[in-house]
Design an enzyme around this catalytic site. Structure first.
Site, PDB file in Angstrom:
ATOM      1  N   HIS A  57     -10.512  10.762  -2.048  1.00 57.36           N
ATOM      2  CA  HIS A  57      -9.267  10.248  -2.617  1.00 57.36           C
ATOM      3  C   HIS A  57      -9.467   8.880  -3.251  1.00 57.36           C
ATOM      4  O   HIS A  57      -9.111   8.654  -4.401  1.00 57.36           O
ATOM      5  CB  HIS A  57      -8.176  10.165  -1.551  1.00 57.36           C
ATOM      6  CG  HIS A  57      -7.434  11.441  -1.342  1.00 57.36           C
ATOM      7  ND1 HIS A  57      -6.421  11.850  -2.166  1.00 57.36           N
ATOM      8  CD2 HIS A  57      -7.563  12.406  -0.390  1.00 57.36           C
ATOM      9  CE1 HIS A  57      -5.956  13.008  -1.742  1.00 57.36           C
ATOM     10  NE2 HIS A  57      -6.635  13.369  -0.667  1.00 57.36           N
ATOM     11  N   ASN A 110      -0.776   3.959  -2.992  1.00 58.79           N
ATOM     12  CA  ASN A 110      -1.809   3.036  -2.526  1.00 58.79           C
ATOM     13  C   ASN A 110      -1.191   1.946  -1.651  1.00 58.79           C
ATOM     14  O   ASN A 110      -0.005   1.989  -1.307  1.00 58.79           O
ATOM     15  CB  ASN A 110      -2.582   2.439  -3.708  1.00 58.79           C
ATOM     16  CG  ASN A 110      -1.681   1.661  -4.655  1.00 58.79           C
ATOM     17  OD1 ASN A 110      -0.589   1.221  -4.299  1.00 58.79           O
ATOM     18  ND2 ASN A 110      -2.147   1.473  -5.879  1.00 58.79           N
ATOM     19  N   GLN A 158       6.181  -1.665  -8.756  1.00 58.98           N
ATOM     20  CA  GLN A 158       7.293  -1.816  -9.694  1.00 58.98           C
ATOM     21  C   GLN A 158       8.189  -0.578  -9.723  1.00 58.98           C
ATOM     22  O   GLN A 158       9.399  -0.692  -9.916  1.00 58.98           O
ATOM     23  CB  GLN A 158       6.776  -2.149 -11.098  1.00 58.98           C
ATOM     24  CG  GLN A 158       5.841  -1.132 -11.716  1.00 58.98           C
ATOM     25  CD  GLN A 158       4.372  -1.427 -11.422  1.00 58.98           C
ATOM     26  OE1 GLN A 158       4.047  -1.944 -10.373  1.00 58.98           O
ATOM     27  NE2 GLN A 158       3.511  -1.073 -12.364  1.00 58.98           N
ATOM     28  N   ASP A 161      -2.644  20.261   2.399  1.00 59.54           N
ATOM     29  CA  ASP A 161      -2.387  19.541   1.154  1.00 59.54           C
ATOM     30  C   ASP A 161      -1.698  20.419   0.119  1.00 59.54           C
ATOM     31  O   ASP A 161      -0.972  19.908  -0.745  1.00 59.54           O
ATOM     32  CB  ASP A 161      -3.703  19.021   0.564  1.00 59.54           C
ATOM     33  CG  ASP A 161      -4.221  17.790   1.283  1.00 59.54           C
ATOM     34  OD1 ASP A 161      -3.429  17.136   1.983  1.00 59.54           O
ATOM     35  OD2 ASP A 161      -5.420  17.487   1.146  1.00 59.54           O
ATOM     36  N   TYR A 184       8.270   9.411  -5.451  1.00 60.56           N
ATOM     37  CA  TYR A 184       7.102   8.756  -6.035  1.00 60.56           C
ATOM     38  C   TYR A 184       5.884   9.666  -5.938  1.00 60.56           C
ATOM     39  O   TYR A 184       5.559  10.179  -4.858  1.00 60.56           O
ATOM     40  CB  TYR A 184       6.786   7.429  -5.348  1.00 60.56           C
ATOM     41  CG  TYR A 184       5.673   6.696  -6.050  1.00 60.56           C
ATOM     42  CD1 TYR A 184       5.922   5.957  -7.200  1.00 60.56           C
ATOM     43  CD2 TYR A 184       4.357   6.793  -5.599  1.00 60.56           C
ATOM     44  CE1 TYR A 184       4.900   5.316  -7.884  1.00 60.56           C
ATOM     45  CE2 TYR A 184       3.332   6.149  -6.271  1.00 60.56           C
ATOM     46  CZ  TYR A 184       3.612   5.421  -7.415  1.00 60.56           C
ATOM     47  OH  TYR A 184       2.590   4.804  -8.094  1.00 60.56           O
ATOM     48  N   GLU A 238      34.469  -6.859  28.956  1.00 68.07           N
ATOM     49  CA  GLU A 238      33.641  -7.465  27.913  1.00 68.07           C
ATOM     50  C   GLU A 238      34.342  -8.652  27.242  1.00 68.07           C
ATOM     51  O   GLU A 238      33.834  -9.189  26.248  1.00 68.07           O
ATOM     52  CB  GLU A 238      33.268  -6.414  26.864  1.00 68.07           C
ATOM     53  CG  GLU A 238      32.355  -5.324  27.426  1.00 68.07           C
ATOM     54  CD  GLU A 238      31.841  -4.359  26.354  1.00 68.07           C
ATOM     55  OE1 GLU A 238      32.341  -4.423  25.211  1.00 68.07           O
ATOM     56  OE2 GLU A 238      30.938  -3.572  26.666  1.00 68.07           O
ATOM     57  N   THR A 268      -5.124   7.541   2.325  1.00 70.23           N
ATOM     58  CA  THR A 268      -5.219   8.686   3.220  1.00 70.23           C
ATOM     59  C   THR A 268      -6.230   8.472   4.334  1.00 70.23           C
ATOM     60  O   THR A 268      -7.140   7.640   4.220  1.00 70.23           O
ATOM     61  CB  THR A 268      -5.571   9.957   2.425  1.00 70.23           C
ATOM     62  OG1 THR A 268      -5.384  11.110   3.251  1.00 70.23           O
ATOM     63  CG2 THR A 268      -7.010   9.911   1.937  1.00 70.23           C
ATOM     64  N   HIS A 317      40.541  -5.090  21.866  1.00 71.22           N
ATOM     65  CA  HIS A 317      40.084  -3.696  21.852  1.00 71.22           C
ATOM     66  C   HIS A 317      41.001  -2.837  22.731  1.00 71.22           C
ATOM     67  O   HIS A 317      41.403  -1.740  22.344  1.00 71.22           O
ATOM     68  CB  HIS A 317      38.647  -3.601  22.381  1.00 71.22           C
ATOM     69  CG  HIS A 317      37.599  -3.997  21.402  1.00 71.22           C
ATOM     70  ND1 HIS A 317      37.538  -5.233  20.814  1.00 71.22           N
ATOM     71  CD2 HIS A 317      36.543  -3.285  20.902  1.00 71.22           C
ATOM     72  CE1 HIS A 317      36.491  -5.299  20.003  1.00 71.22           C
ATOM     73  NE2 HIS A 317      35.873  -4.122  20.030  1.00 71.22           N
ATOM     74  N   GLU A 377      -3.009  10.126  10.217  1.00 69.17           N
ATOM     75  CA  GLU A 377      -2.207  10.860   9.246  1.00 69.17           C
ATOM     76  C   GLU A 377      -2.508  12.358   9.371  1.00 69.17           C
ATOM     77  O   GLU A 377      -1.603  13.183   9.504  1.00 69.17           O
ATOM     78  CB  GLU A 377      -2.533  10.378   7.839  1.00 69.17           C
ATOM     79  CG  GLU A 377      -1.818  11.144   6.736  1.00 69.17           C
ATOM     80  CD  GLU A 377      -2.351  10.809   5.364  1.00 69.17           C
ATOM     81  OE1 GLU A 377      -1.631  11.087   4.394  1.00 69.17           O
ATOM     82  OE2 GLU A 377      -3.478  10.294   5.250  1.00 69.17           O
ATOM     83  N   HIS A 378      -3.783  12.704   9.307  1.00 73.56           N
ATOM     84  CA  HIS A 378      -4.234  14.083   9.506  1.00 73.56           C
ATOM     85  C   HIS A 378      -5.183  14.105  10.701  1.00 73.56           C
ATOM     86  O   HIS A 378      -6.154  13.340  10.725  1.00 73.56           O
ATOM     87  CB  HIS A 378      -5.015  14.604   8.300  1.00 73.56           C
ATOM     88  CG  HIS A 378      -4.341  14.409   6.973  1.00 73.56           C
ATOM     89  ND1 HIS A 378      -4.650  13.352   6.136  1.00 73.56           N
ATOM     90  CD2 HIS A 378      -3.393  15.140   6.342  1.00 73.56           C
ATOM     91  CE1 HIS A 378      -3.917  13.443   5.034  1.00 73.56           C
ATOM     92  NE2 HIS A 378      -3.144  14.513   5.139  1.00 73.56           N
ATOM     93  N   GLN A 431     -11.297  14.097   2.320  1.00 70.28           N
ATOM     94  CA  GLN A 431     -10.339  12.994   2.319  1.00 70.28           C
ATOM     95  C   GLN A 431     -10.950  11.721   1.735  1.00 70.28           C
ATOM     96  O   GLN A 431     -10.268  10.929   1.087  1.00 70.28           O
ATOM     97  CB  GLN A 431      -9.826  12.735   3.736  1.00 70.28           C
ATOM     98  CG  GLN A 431      -9.023  13.897   4.309  1.00 70.28           C
ATOM     99  CD  GLN A 431      -7.889  14.319   3.395  1.00 70.28           C
ATOM    100  OE1 GLN A 431      -6.967  13.564   3.112  1.00 70.28           O
ATOM    101  NE2 GLN A 431      -7.955  15.560   2.906  1.00 70.28           N
TER     102      GLN A 431
END
Length: 450
Positions: A281, A233, A203, A381, A139, A435, A256, A440, A347-348, A278
């Site tokens: 964005h 987003n 979607q 980036d 994506y 057990e 971000t 088994h 994140e950064h 940043q």
């Protein structure tokens, strides 16, 4: 004690924690975060996912008309459009993309894990094999900016992992006739991606996760993927959370964020420029400065006044900096600053302090760490070689940035012959009985007599 002159840049909040002793739980609760989160968007996103599952391409076309203001007959981008986009690409941009690809490939190749094997005795081995997933949905966001760099960041590690089927989605653009931005298409062509879809938002995530069946259309539908990667987003991040389990995801890479740990040695102009970089964005972007120097904080505010006024997207930057997610946090010393950064899990995270490498070594939660005054986030980036698809909203506490392992799965292979099984047969039977799972043990015992 010095105070911050709020009149210089009133939009950016100040949180003064110099005289506070906060537990980890209290610290996490007080950190600046966006007011809108995945829980807020979940109901809307779930409805979109349900509609895509129920109605497939019709829903994708309806949502393209509603959100992107374009009329689509199909999401698949024709090959000749990919060819044309690369042919018409600015040569300087192409060179920059090629440099970014080359550097990303070097780092991705170095990440590829090796298979591991353990031998317990003659005829007894356990092996771990790393196997690429079958198909990946990549994506790439659209909207306020164009992100050919995200095409690179998604694609290169998947290719390094050996994924054989790649599909890319990016929102349709009205000004380009319902196609994704041509620079996105050119980057896809440059990387050898043949399947590109003009679809965005929640979607697109739903279409990748569940597939879109169109047996009577010669262009075909959309085959489900095994992993979805890429930033987006809040709606994209929420959709990824909701389909996790149906597919794998890289991380919840939403709006971000940057955190900067700085002391009096930092250059105020650098700090302000990186916060702005940043914040441009989108309005939900977060910029947080953590410092033990009130003087630096005041100087950064002064720099922000000048730099925000001069930047192209000043209105957007001001909105981001004035949001609940952005702030200057004053701490009593570097130790408290590191505690704040580890709880925030940015994140950064930029480290601009004296002995920056030593401070960076004490960071335990961040998507990526940028060490020193000459490693800005914008380097990562585009051309550092690192990946810019990173966990946001505190998820770096447990999640990693996009890497080759995102597209690999570890398969364990157990190979025992009769003699090797015999050496541990009694232990298996005894544990099975302990057990209360005697069958088994029987599955081993039956082999002893054969």
């Amino acid at each position: 004690m010095s105070t911050i002159p709020e009149i210089e840049f009133a939009e950016l909040a100040t949180l003064d924690w110099r005289n506070e002793s906060l537990s980890y739980a209290q610290l996490k609760a007080k950190l600046p975060r966006p007011e809108m989160n995945s829980q807020t968007a979940a109901e809307t996103v779930q409805q979109i996912i349900d509609d895509v599952r129920a109605h497939g391409m019709e829903t994708l076309k309806d949502l393209a008309a509603r959100f992107d203001h374009v009329q689509l007959e199909h999401t698949r981008v024709p090959q000749h459009e990919l060819d044309r986009a690369l042919e018409e690409l600015d040569p300087k941009v192409r060179l920059a993309l090629e440099e970014s690809i080359d550097r990303a490939r070097v780092f991705a190749k170095a990440q590829r894990p090796q298979d591991a094997e353990a031998s317990y005795a003659a005829g007894a081995t356990v092996t771990q094999r790393w196997v690429p997933v079958r198909r990946v949905g990549l994506y790439v966001p659209g909207g306020l900016a164009v992100y050919p760099s995200s095409v690179i960041m998604n694609t290169v590690p998947a290719q390094a992992a050996g994924v054989s089927s790649l599909a890319l989605a990016s929102p349709p653009q009205k000004e380009f006739g319902g196609l994704p931005h041509p620079t996105i298409l050119a980057a896809a062509k440059l990387l050898g991606i043949e399947e590109v879809h003009a679809m965005g938002g929640a979607q697109a995530v739903a279409a990748f996760a569940y597939g879109v069946d169109m047996p009577d259309d010669e262009r075909g539908g959309i085959e489900p993927v095994d992993v979805i990667s890429g930033p987006g987003n809040i709606f994209v991040a929420t959709a990824k959370r909701l389909v996790k389990g149906v597919v794998g995801i890289d991380a919840e890479a939403g709006p971000t964020e940057i955190a900067i740990l700085a002391d009096a040695s930092a250059v105020p102009g650098f700090v302000a420029a990186d916060m702005i970089s940043q914040a441009e964005h989108d309005a939900n972007a977060a910029a947080v400065l953590v410092t033990d120097s009130a003087e630096l904080a005041a100087s950064v505010r002064t720099e922000l006044v000048a730099q925000v006024a001069a930047t192209k997207h000043s209105a957007r930057v001001k909105e981001a900096l004035s949001g609940a997610q952005s702030a200057i946090i004053l701490v009593k010393d570097l130790g408290q600053g590191i505690e704040v950064c580890n709880a925030y899990a940015a994140e950064h995270l930029e480290i601009m302090v004296d002995q920056a490498e030593a401070a960076a070594a004490r960071i335990t939660a961040a998507g990526a760490i940028f060490v020193g005054s000459y490693a800005p986030v914008s380097l990562g980036d585009y051309c550092a070689g690192s990946n810019h698809v990173l966990p946001t909203s505190g998820t770096a506490l447990h999640a990693s940035g996009l890497n080759v392992n995102t597209f690999l799965k570890a398969i364990q292979v157990i190979n025992y012959d009769k003699a090797a099984l015999g050496e541990v047969a009694a232990h298996v039977i005894n544990l099975a009985n302990a057990e209360d799972l005697p069958a088994h043990g029987d599955a081993v015992a039956v082999r002893k007599a054969h």
